[in-house]
Write a protein that holds these residues in place. Structure first.
Motif, short mmCIF file in Angstrom:
data_model
loop_
_atom_site.label_atom_id
_atom_site.label_comp_id
_atom_site.label_asym_id
_atom_site.label_seq_id
_atom_site.Cartn_x
_atom_site.Cartn_y
_atom_site.Cartn_z
N ALA A 79 14.82 -8.92 47.55
CA ALA A 79 14.84 -9.81 46.40
C ALA A 79 13.28 -10.57 46.35
N VAL A 80 12.88 -10.94 47.44
CA VAL A 80 11.47 -11.52 47.59
C VAL A 80 10.42 -10.51 47.43
N VAL A 81 10.51 -9.33 47.98
CA VAL A 81 9.75 -8.44 48.04
C VAL A 81 9.67 -7.69 46.49
N VAL A 82 10.72 -7.48 45.76
CA VAL A 82 10.81 -7.25 44.23
C VAL A 82 10.18 -8.39 43.62
N ALA A 83 10.39 -9.42 43.84
CA ALA A 83 9.65 -10.59 43.07
C ALA A 83 8.21 -10.61 43.01
N ALA A 84 7.57 -10.32 44.27
CA ALA A 84 6.24 -10.20 44.55
C ALA A 84 5.57 -9.19 43.74
N LEU A 85 6.40 -7.89 43.74
CA LEU A 85 5.91 -6.77 42.98
C LEU A 85 5.84 -7.07 41.60
N VAL A 86 6.73 -7.48 40.98
CA VAL A 86 6.77 -8.00 39.34
C VAL A 86 5.55 -8.89 39.16
N SER A 113 -11.26 -8.16 43.75
CA SER A 113 -10.42 -9.32 43.31
C SER A 113 -9.11 -8.85 43.18
N LYS A 114 -8.68 -7.81 42.46
CA LYS A 114 -7.43 -7.29 42.05
C LYS A 114 -6.70 -6.58 43.40
N VAL A 115 -7.32 -5.99 44.27
CA VAL A 115 -6.98 -5.29 45.28
C VAL A 115 -6.56 -6.40 46.32
N SER A 116 -7.17 -7.31 46.46
CA SER A 116 -6.94 -8.33 47.47
C SER A 116 -5.88 -9.18 47.28
N MET A 117 -5.41 -9.38 45.83
CA MET A 117 -4.11 -9.92 45.68
C MET A 117 -2.99 -9.39 46.23
N ILE A 118 -2.91 -8.06 46.50
CA ILE A 118 -1.84 -7.48 47.49
C ILE A 118 -1.62 -8.07 48.66
N GLY A 119 -2.82 -8.26 49.33
CA GLY A 119 -2.71 -8.90 50.67
C GLY A 119 -2.26 -10.29 50.49
N PHE A 120 -2.71 -10.99 49.55
CA PHE A 120 -2.15 -12.56 49.47
C PHE A 120 -0.69 -12.70 49.08
N ALA A 121 -0.39 -11.72 48.23
CA ALA A 121 1.16 -11.68 48.16
C ALA A 121 1.78 -11.23 49.11
N ALA A 122 1.44 -10.27 50.03
CA ALA A 122 2.15 -10.02 51.21
C ALA A 122 2.36 -11.20 52.16
N ILE A 123 1.15 -12.11 52.41
CA ILE A 123 1.30 -13.31 53.03
C ILE A 123 2.29 -14.14 52.58
N ALA A 124 2.42 -14.35 51.42
CA ALA A 124 3.44 -15.14 50.68
C ALA A 124 4.74 -14.80 50.96
N VAL A 125 4.87 -13.45 50.92
CA VAL A 125 6.13 -13.15 51.02
C VAL A 125 6.63 -13.32 52.53
N TRP A 126 5.68 -13.15 53.56
CA TRP A 126 5.84 -13.33 54.77
C TRP A 126 6.22 -14.71 55.21
N LEU A 127 5.50 -15.47 54.49
CA LEU A 127 5.88 -17.11 54.70
C LEU A 127 7.27 -17.65 53.77
N THR A 128 7.87 -16.69 52.86
CA THR A 128 8.82 -17.04 52.39
C THR A 128 10.25 -16.79 53.15
N LEU A 129 10.17 -15.61 53.64
CA LEU A 129 11.25 -14.77 54.54
C LEU A 129 11.77 -15.84 55.60
N GLY A 130 13.15 -15.62 55.72
CA GLY A 130 13.72 -16.60 56.53
C GLY A 130 13.36 -18.27 56.60
N ARG A 131 13.06 -18.57 55.32
CA ARG A 131 12.70 -20.27 55.25
C ARG A 131 13.44 -20.71 54.35
N SER A 132 14.17 -21.89 54.53
CA SER A 132 15.39 -22.54 53.53
C SER A 132 14.65 -23.83 53.10
N GLU A 133 13.47 -24.21 53.22
CA GLU A 133 13.21 -25.50 52.42
C GLU A 133 13.22 -25.65 51.12
#
Length: 500
Positions: free
Chosen positions: A154-161, A366-386
């Motif tokens: 679900a987090v990955v789908v959210a980032a792709l959207v 600028s557009k291509v780099s956003m993929i990397g930043f979205a991936a980092i945000a996904v990684w930070l989100t996974l397994g966290r419950s704050e």
């Protein structure tokens, strides 16, 4: 929900493409500096009233109670400061053709390397902020698909959207979506508030608070449901001040300020938008109602409390309306956050290191780099419950390390680039070093650590600036919104068409 999201996305993309005309970084990143009062209203509100405002605050009220009042204090203080600060940012941006926040640091302090530092700090804070939108979007995706997707998927789908949306047209598309979702947010809050009393067996809205207090004594007073929580009056005041001081320092809100057509549009918004904070009363009410109703979101996740309450107590069409609105509440601001990350990276991190990067390649990077930043945000989100509120305070603590430099840039001509760098280093040390965390916990346990680190930062900036060479007049002129001709003539700040 699907109709709401697809209809808004299609309208936003069409609006953005018609408005863009030509593909340039300026058009894509700051909307051609043509956002009038109405569109600027929705764009600005779109960055303040996100899923944090609905899911985060209602969840905090469900989990802790009174500490959710932080929303009231922080919004009012933010706009009081924004009335003064945002027109200054707008004038500097228009007079000097600035596109990103890091452009401002480079120009105001006469140091391209400081622009790189500011860009990296800004990107780090924004990626943390993207987490809020991804957490919310993933919850809504799971709800829409009946829980058939795992949390990770679900987090990955959210980032792709989110990426797909921002790729299509940039800032103006997000402004259009922000207008639609702001209207829907008001509709949803009014609808739920008008019917929530009957859903929990209360006689009126005020009776909801009475029932919550009777079932959970102390819920309406600080520190809230947990007497041992540090969320007392000192926490509320220091956290609200930290949010207010850091709010307009976020790079994406710098770009929103640049995008305004006039300083008057900015000031009008700053006067009237605190009225939006009244909606938090009803959002907190919904959190209290969910608690009174015995709502139990999966895993005890406070961020899902409102969605679970609506699912349990309301018909399917209401669930779809709430979910669709929540989707847009995350999509519009989340897209702008990623857009700003890409702009900063291409223009202020890569371009100084690679001379001759033209506008077309910068836009592509600028557009291509956003993929990397979205991936980092996904990684930070996974397994966290704050909770979303906790994540928000993390983001504000990070961006707060740029706040002393921004405010001093307009207030004190003597502020130097070396002073700013020293302040950033000292501030992050005070925020992240284990010995500093232990010291604050032992001596000032109720204070927001981000505000303490910001204070250390400020003191270091001032002291180091006093013993380092003062910046040149051309750099100082950026803080005064003087153009090159004004500097040469020594005259007053005269800004081009659209002057405040």
């Amino acid at each position: 929900m699907l109709v709401i999201v697809l209809g808004t996305a299609a309208g936003a993309v069409g609006y953005g493409r018609r408005a863009a005309g030509t593909a340039s970084v300026s058009e894509w990143a700051v909307g051609g500096r043509r956002l009038g009062t109405l569109i600027f209203w929705f764009m600005n509100a779109g960055e303040v009233y996100t899923t944090f405002a609905v899911l985060g605050i209602s969840g905090y009220a469900w989990a802790l109670g009174a500490p959710a009042y932080l929303a009231f204090c922080s919004v009012s203080l933010s706009y009081a400061l924004g009335y003064w600060l945002m027109p200054k940012i707008w004038r500097a941006g228009r007079a000097h053709g600035l596109i990103t926040q890091a452009d401002f640091f480079t120009a105001r302090f006469g140091a391209p390397w400081l622009g790189v530092v500011a860009g990296l700090v800004g990107i780090a804070a924004l990626v943390v902020y993207v987490q809020i939108q991804l957490v919310s979007l993933s919850l809504i995706v799971q709800l829409a698909l009946g829980g058939t997707l795992s949390a990770t998927a679900a987090v990955v789908v959210a980032a792709l959207v989110m990426l797909a949306f921002v790729y299509l047209a940039g800032l103006r598309s997000a402004a259009f979506a922000a207008a639609v979702k702001d209207v829907l947010m008001v509709v949803v809050v009014v609808l739920l508030s008008a019917t929530v009393a009957a859903k929990v067996g209360a006689a009126s809205l005020s009776d909801v608070f009475r029932l919550a207090e009777r079932a959970h004594p102390g819920i309406g007073r600080l520190p809230g449901l947990d007497p041992a929580s540090p969320t007392g009056p000192v926490w509320l005041m220091t956290s609200a001040l930290n949010v207010a001081l850091g709010n307009w320092v976020f790079p994406h809100l710098f770009q929103v300020s640049y995008a305004a057509r006039s300083g008057r549009a900015i000031r009008r918004n700053a006067v009237w938008q605190p009225l939006y904070s009244l909606a938090y009363f009803f959002v907190i009410l919904l959190g209290f109602a969910a608690l009174t109703a015995g709502t139990a979101p999966g895993g005890g996740n406070p961020n899902a409390a409102l969605l679970q309450f609506v699912t349990d107590r309301y018909p399917a069409w209401t669930v779809g309306l709430v979910a669709g609105t929540g989707f847009l509440l995350a999509l519009a601001p989340g897209s702008v956050l990623l857009l700003t990350c890409g702009s900063l990276f291409a223009r202020n991190v890569v371009a100084p290191l690679r001379k001759g990067l033209d506008d077309r390649r910068a836009l592509l990077l600028s557009k291509v780099s956003m993929i990397g930043f979205a991936a980092i945000a996904v990684w930070l989100t996974l397994g966290r419950s704050e909770s979303l509120v906790t994540i928000l305070l993390y983001a504000y603590s990070a961006i707060g390390m740029l706040a002393p430099a921004v405010f001093l840039a307009f207030l004190w001509r003597r502020t130097t680039a070396i002073g700013v760098l020293a302040g950033i280093v000292a501030g992050f040390t005070a925020l992240l070093a284990p010995f500093a965390k232990d010291f604050w916990a032992a001596h000032l346990p109720d204070w927001e650590p981000g505000l303490l680190a910001m204070a250390v930062n400020l003191v270091v900036v001032v002291v180091v600036s006093l013993v380092t060479p003062r910046p040149g007049e051309r750099a100082v002129a950026v803080g005064l919104a003087l153009g090159a001709d004004d500097v040469a003539a020594g005259g007053p700040p005269e800004v081009v068409a659209g002057r405040a």
